[in-house]
Design an enzyme around this catalytic site. Structure first.
Site, mmCIF file in Angstrom:
data_model
loop_
_atom_site.group_PDB
_atom_site.id
_atom_site.type_symbol
_atom_site.label_atom_id
_atom_site.label_comp_id
_atom_site.label_asym_id
_atom_site.label_seq_id
_atom_site.Cartn_x
_atom_site.Cartn_y
_atom_site.Cartn_z
ATOM 1 N N SER A 20 -12.612 -2.330 11.245
ATOM 2 C CA SER A 20 -11.323 -1.992 10.650
ATOM 3 C C SER A 20 -11.507 -1.744 9.163
ATOM 4 O O SER A 20 -12.140 -2.544 8.465
ATOM 5 C CB SER A 20 -10.318 -3.130 10.867
ATOM 6 O OG SER A 20 -9.111 -2.864 10.186
ATOM 7 N N LYS A 78 -5.916 -10.171 14.980
ATOM 8 C CA LYS A 78 -5.891 -9.941 16.432
ATOM 9 C C LYS A 78 -4.782 -8.995 16.857
ATOM 10 O O LYS A 78 -4.958 -8.177 17.763
ATOM 11 C CB LYS A 78 -5.749 -11.291 17.153
ATOM 12 C CG LYS A 78 -6.943 -12.223 16.934
ATOM 13 C CD LYS A 78 -6.730 -13.577 17.562
ATOM 14 C CE LYS A 78 -5.710 -14.418 16.838
ATOM 15 N NZ LYS A 78 -6.111 -14.821 15.481
ATOM 16 N N ARG A 124 3.015 -35.667 30.143
ATOM 17 C CA ARG A 124 3.820 -35.396 31.340
ATOM 18 C C ARG A 124 5.301 -35.689 31.149
ATOM 19 O O ARG A 124 5.985 -36.146 32.059
ATOM 20 C CB ARG A 124 3.277 -36.196 32.539
ATOM 21 C CG ARG A 124 1.848 -35.857 32.894
ATOM 22 C CD ARG A 124 1.278 -36.843 33.870
ATOM 23 N NE ARG A 124 1.276 -38.190 33.324
ATOM 24 C CZ ARG A 124 0.227 -38.990 33.293
ATOM 25 N NH1 ARG A 124 -0.917 -38.591 33.753
ATOM 26 N NH2 ARG A 124 0.328 -40.204 32.800
ATOM 27 N N GLY A 165 0.923 -15.552 14.054
ATOM 28 C CA GLY A 165 1.548 -14.499 13.263
ATOM 29 C C GLY A 165 0.695 -13.253 13.358
ATOM 30 O O GLY A 165 -0.177 -13.021 12.529
ATOM 31 N N HIS A 166 0.914 -12.462 14.407
ATOM 32 C CA HIS A 166 0.089 -11.280 14.639
ATOM 33 C C HIS A 166 0.754 -10.070 13.996
ATOM 34 O O HIS A 166 1.808 -9.616 14.423
ATOM 35 C CB HIS A 166 -0.124 -11.078 16.141
ATOM 36 C CG HIS A 166 -0.954 -12.166 16.763
ATOM 37 N ND1 HIS A 166 -1.263 -12.218 18.097
ATOM 38 C CD2 HIS A 166 -1.549 -13.247 16.207
ATOM 39 C CE1 HIS A 166 -2.007 -13.285 18.339
ATOM 40 N NE2 HIS A 166 -2.183 -13.920 17.199
ATOM 41 N N GLN A 197 -4.382 -18.048 17.005
ATOM 42 C CA GLN A 197 -5.203 -18.880 16.127
ATOM 43 C C GLN A 197 -6.680 -18.433 16.210
ATOM 44 O O GLN A 197 -6.921 -17.253 16.330
ATOM 45 C CB GLN A 197 -5.048 -20.366 16.443
ATOM 46 C CG GLN A 197 -3.681 -20.945 16.074
ATOM 47 C CD GLN A 197 -2.596 -20.654 17.097
ATOM 48 O OE1 GLN A 197 -2.757 -20.879 18.290
ATOM 49 N NE2 GLN A 197 -1.487 -20.149 16.624
ATOM 50 N N GLY A 239 -8.480 -18.527 12.460
ATOM 51 C CA GLY A 239 -7.244 -17.771 12.647
ATOM 52 C C GLY A 239 -7.082 -16.667 11.620
ATOM 53 O O GLY A 239 -7.918 -16.481 10.735
ATOM 54 N N ASP A 240 -6.005 -15.901 11.769
ATOM 55 C CA ASP A 240 -5.652 -14.827 10.823
ATOM 56 C C ASP A 240 -6.698 -13.720 10.766
ATOM 57 O O ASP A 240 -6.842 -13.047 9.744
ATOM 58 C CB ASP A 240 -5.431 -15.386 9.407
ATOM 59 C CG ASP A 240 -4.475 -16.559 9.380
ATOM 60 O OD1 ASP A 240 -3.368 -16.414 9.929
ATOM 61 O OD2 ASP A 240 -4.838 -17.627 8.849
ATOM 62 N N GLU A 241 -7.421 -13.490 11.857
ATOM 63 C CA GLU A 241 -8.501 -12.499 11.823
ATOM 64 C C GLU A 241 -8.001 -11.060 11.985
ATOM 65 O O GLU A 241 -8.747 -10.124 11.713
ATOM 66 C CB GLU A 241 -9.522 -12.781 12.936
ATOM 67 C CG GLU A 241 -10.234 -14.105 12.830
ATOM 68 C CD GLU A 241 -9.537 -15.207 13.609
ATOM 69 O OE1 GLU A 241 -10.116 -16.297 13.734
ATOM 70 O OE2 GLU A 241 -8.417 -14.976 14.104
#
Length: 423
Positions: free
Chosen positions: A408, A16, A143, A40-41, A221, A12-14
């Site tokens: 980036s 995105k 369910r 958290g984007h 994630q 995660g945290d890449e």
């Protein structure tokens, strides 16, 4: 038409959110397919910084349709706060965001259960974000969950039954709580949700594809947090991999086109769990400081380390990645030497594949490469890349077998450089 999928390949945290924002102009639709407000984007442009949790990152492009799919879990109170903050900053949502009726609701008691379960685990804590994600997915699988569509059909009875069931569990755990204010905010969120178009998103998205619309599916994630293929049990509660887009949106496997895999030039992880290349030294602290590595949702320090190509190769395989996107290259600008883990040493044996368990006895095998020691943040073309950085990219492509198409060099959407572009 086919859907393209964008997802994280690490823990995660890449980055995105930024990439979705950059790619959105090429698409008609952006759709989230799993996770919830534990995401958290972060996006930065025009001097402003935004953190999206449940709302797709295509929302800033005014003419695009955004979809919250059935695989997402939604907290109405947090959704309302997030949406109102965006509207206050001039980004209108109601005509550009639709929500699946089949998305499951995070109840106020789900958040209490999350905290109670973590407290009961003691030293064996998973390190959740405390947003109620796990208990909500648990109810979904057992369910007994509530879905967005239920707010339109006999909702009071369904909510009361779910709340009573959760309270019995909380009492059995001896967990003290006060639901008054959280429940009030949650019910206000339910009323707010009703202002949006609630749809059968599987029909909606397949209809858009049939009409020739282009769709970008946004994951949350990362692959190494996948409930099935991640570093279990220190994982999230949903399928974060490429296949999760099929079940999280109702898209057939044959309709998958490009798969964008996002990774950092190094590696991070939030919370507990194995992390073979973690650096608990000055180098790790330096990466954290330069990369501002703190959780966008929790604010927790991210653990930092060198890039793990064993885990990355595994993620590329599981996801069927067709294009790679490398984030935060600039964080390594000042390092004289860059390390990359190409294998693990376990029990006296060297392996180059990701094994069943990496929790103990894993020693990373590193290759060292010369650093580029150049400020790349102002660069606008790959023609400006230093020789050592190009060598790093070539090394990664050889190791992973997939081209690095986007690099980036800073947090702003303008600090994004595409490679292999046709003249």
């Amino acid at each position: 038409m086919k859907v393209d999928i964008l997802l994280g390949l690490q823990w995660g945290d890449e980055g995105k959110g930024k990439v979705v924002d950059v790619l959105t102009p090429r698409y008609d639709v952006v759709a989230r397919f799993q996770g919830g407000p534990n995401a958290g984007h972060t996006l930065e442009f025009e001097g402003q910084k935004y953190v999206l949790r449940s709302i797709p990152s295509g929302i800033f492009q005014g003419d695009k349709l955004n979809i919250i799919g059935n695989g997402v879990v939604l907290d109405p109170a947090l959704f309302k706060a997030e949406a109102e903050a965006l509207e206050a900053s001039g980004h209108s949502l109601k005509e550009r965001l639709i929500i699946s009726k089949k998305a499951h609701l995070i109840l106020p008691t789900h958040r209490l259960l999350d905290a109670a379960y973590e407290a009961a685990k003691g030293d064996a804590k998973v390190g959740t974000t405390g947003k109620g994600i796990g208990p909500t997915y648990t109810d979904k699988v057992s369910r007994s969950g509530l879905r967005v569509g239920d707010i339109l059909h006999d909702f009071d009875r369904k909510y009361a039954a779910a709340k009573a069931r959760h309270e019995r569990i909380l009492q059995s755990l001896g967990y003290a709580y006060d639901l008054t204010e959280p429940e009030k905010q949650w019910m206000e969120g339910i009323d707010y949700l009703k202002q949006f178009r609630l749809v059968d998103s599987e029909h909606e998205i397949n209809g858009l594809l049939a009409a020739g619309k282009s769709v970008l599916c946004e994951g949350a994630q990362g692959t190494m947090l996948d409930i099935d293929f991640g570093s279990y049990p220190f994982v999230t509660s949903s399928n974060t991999i490429c296949a999760g887009a099929c079940t999280g949106l109702g898209v057939a496997p044959g309709k998958i086109g490009e798969v964008y895999g996002i990774f950092k030039a190094y590696c991070t992880r939030v919370g507990a769990g194995p992390f073979p290349t973690e650096l608990c030294d000055e180098t790790g602290e330096k990466i954290r400081a330069l990369g501002h590595e703190y959780g966008a949702v929790t604010g927790r320090k991210r653990r930092c380390g060198w890039i793990d190509l064993v885990a990355l190769r595994y993620a590329v395989m599981i996801d069927g990645v067709t294009q790679l996107i490398m984030m935060k290259s600039d964080v390594l600008d000042g390092f004289e030497t860059i390390k990359a883990c190409v294998a693990y040493r376990m029990g006296g044996e060297e392996i180059d594949y990701f094994p069943f368990d990496i929790s103990e006895g894993v020693e990373p095998v590193y290759v060292e490469l010369p650093g580029w020691q150049t400020d790349m943040t102002k660069m606008q073309s790959e023609d400006e890349f230093p020789e050592e950085f190009n060598a790093y990219l070539t090394f990664l492509e050889e190791q992973l077998g997939v081209p690095v198409k986007i690099v980036s060099v800073g947090p702003d959407r303008e600090q994004t450089i595409e490679r292999y572009t046709e003249e």
